[in-house]
Design a protein around this motif. Sequence first.
Motif, short mmCIF file in Angstrom:
data_model
loop_
_atom_site.label_atom_id
_atom_site.label_comp_id
_atom_site.label_asym_id
_atom_site.label_seq_id
_atom_site.Cartn_x
_atom_site.Cartn_y
_atom_site.Cartn_z
N THR A 121 -56.63 -16.66 13.73
CA THR A 121 -55.49 -17.12 12.94
C THR A 121 -54.52 -15.98 12.65
O THR A 121 -53.29 -16.18 12.66
CB THR A 121 -55.97 -17.74 11.62
OG1 THR A 121 -56.86 -18.83 11.91
CG2 THR A 121 -54.81 -18.26 10.80
N ASP A 122 -55.06 -14.77 12.39
CA ASP A 122 -54.19 -13.60 12.22
C ASP A 122 -53.31 -13.41 13.45
O ASP A 122 -52.11 -13.12 13.35
CB ASP A 122 -55.02 -12.33 12.03
CG ASP A 122 -55.92 -12.34 10.82
OD1 ASP A 122 -55.62 -13.08 9.87
OD2 ASP A 122 -56.93 -11.61 10.83
N THR A 125 -50.68 -16.29 14.02
CA THR A 125 -49.64 -16.21 13.00
C THR A 125 -48.75 -15.00 13.24
O THR A 125 -47.51 -15.07 13.08
CB THR A 125 -50.28 -16.15 11.60
OG1 THR A 125 -51.09 -17.31 11.40
CG2 THR A 125 -49.22 -16.08 10.52
N VAL A 151 -54.52 -21.87 8.68
CA VAL A 151 -53.60 -21.62 7.58
C VAL A 151 -52.55 -22.73 7.60
O VAL A 151 -52.45 -23.47 8.59
CB VAL A 151 -52.95 -20.22 7.69
CG1 VAL A 151 -53.97 -19.13 7.38
CG2 VAL A 151 -52.34 -20.00 9.06
N PRO A 152 -51.77 -22.89 6.54
CA PRO A 152 -50.94 -24.09 6.41
C PRO A 152 -50.04 -24.43 7.60
O PRO A 152 -49.86 -25.61 7.90
CB PRO A 152 -50.13 -23.82 5.14
CG PRO A 152 -51.08 -23.04 4.29
CD PRO A 152 -51.78 -22.13 5.26
N TRP A 153 -49.46 -23.45 8.28
CA TRP A 153 -48.52 -23.80 9.36
C TRP A 153 -49.22 -24.46 10.55
O TRP A 153 -48.58 -25.18 11.34
CB TRP A 153 -47.73 -22.57 9.82
CG TRP A 153 -48.48 -21.59 10.69
CD1 TRP A 153 -49.16 -20.49 10.26
CD2 TRP A 153 -48.61 -21.60 12.12
NE1 TRP A 153 -49.72 -19.81 11.32
CE2 TRP A 153 -49.40 -20.46 12.48
CE3 TRP A 153 -48.15 -22.43 13.15
CZ2 TRP A 153 -49.72 -20.16 13.80
CZ3 TRP A 153 -48.49 -22.13 14.46
CH2 TRP A 153 -49.26 -21.01 14.78
N SER A 155 -53.00 -25.54 10.34
CA SER A 155 -54.32 -26.09 10.03
C SER A 155 -54.46 -27.53 10.52
O SER A 155 -53.53 -28.32 10.43
CB SER A 155 -54.55 -26.06 8.51
OG SER A 155 -55.74 -26.74 8.18
N VAL A 161 -51.75 -28.67 2.05
CA VAL A 161 -50.61 -28.26 2.88
C VAL A 161 -49.39 -29.06 2.45
O VAL A 161 -49.48 -30.27 2.22
CB VAL A 161 -50.91 -28.50 4.37
CG1 VAL A 161 -49.67 -28.22 5.23
CG2 VAL A 161 -52.08 -27.63 4.82
N ASP A 165 -44.50 -26.32 4.48
CA ASP A 165 -45.29 -25.45 5.35
C ASP A 165 -45.09 -25.79 6.82
O ASP A 165 -45.25 -24.92 7.69
CB ASP A 165 -46.79 -25.58 5.02
CG ASP A 165 -47.15 -25.01 3.67
OD1 ASP A 165 -46.61 -23.96 3.30
OD2 ASP A 165 -48.00 -25.62 2.98
#
Length: 413
Positions: A121-122, A125, A151-153, A155, A161, A165
């Motif tokens: 995810t890092d 993103t 993460v919200p964008w 997930s 969320v 987002d």
Amino acid sequence: MDGIRNSLDQSLRERALKVVPGGMWGHMNAAALPEGYPQYFARGLGSRLWDVDGNEYVDFMCSWGPILLGHRHPEVDAAAQRQLAQGDCLNGPGEAMVQLAELMVELSGFATWAQFQKNGTDATTTAVTIARAGTGHRKILIARGAYHGAVPWCSPSLVGVTAEDRAHILHYDFNDIESLHRACEAAKGDVAGIIVSAFQHDYGQDQHLPTREFALAARAAADAAGAALIVDDVRAGFRLNLGGSWENLGVKPDLSAYSKCFANGFAIAAVTGNDRFRDATSSIFTTGSFWCSAVSMAAGVATLTALRRDDGIGHMTRMGQMLRDGIAQLAEAHAMPVRQTGPVQMPAILFEDDADHRRGFAFCSAAIGAGVYFHPLHNMFLSVAHTPEDIARALEAADAGFRAARAVSAAHD
């Protein structure tokens, strides 16, 4: 489920319920798996895995992908231990960061730089942020049903969320060129990036490799929009091609995200990219307290060195094909049709006429009872440690699985 002990596992689940919301979180929650699947594990070695009750399994999940060479690979662990003796979390990175970046660029079919993170995810993103910084645009195009992180964008769950987002997310259908063009048109000249999985691996669905026509169309659409083409190689990277999964298609992205694939279980992720996005990458602020872990970077160098030297991808391909051929023969012998999709190094097995997954769950319950860890819904993973003997044992367990699936079908009918 004869032969499977689970008393300690059950005790740990009960204890966890008191101190961990829900007892477990995310995709590793064994409550969603068939009967007999353990939640807690004690150790791994090569292609084998042991749960806390001492049950041994041939492991076809490889820790959900990160185990590329096999659990506790001696060269990787030795490199990690040498670095650990010097330090891991310091005031900045160690020499291993430069070594790993040099190696990833050397192997890459397109990249001239690398930047490191911790989780997939890092990386995805960060790639999206780089795309926006480099283009000045906002919209990100994503395939429907694709998984790019938690993460919200991106997930897969909308709980917690907000619409805001997802305000700049547009969708297309994987391998559907017309839908990709429609998404580009809907962005009205504001496309920052087109992110696409190395291949379609939606949970519980058949897997689909990208067609070359679709890959070329994605490259052309990104160019026409002045956007970044981002390949999410978090799951597949270094299992299909050392240079990146889309090297097999002859299509080069601008940015790629990696994580599971290149440090044999040590926590690390990376974004690699071309010179077009070099300045944008140095301009954004992205960081983490543990992103410069020297141990993980030393493990990454050792993993990729061994993978290239030993033709690890070729070995995984041979073992994966052996498994696929054997499953096909068993399915025919038992008159229980299955669909085997995706690359053989990352197999998915789904039963025909099994919308409620009753057959698949019975198959996997019988296999886990026979000491083979398959997954009924997620794609699985081969490692360099898998041997013909492991495949033979897996096929014996699969034979029991087909018998169990037939019994469930007969009872249901």
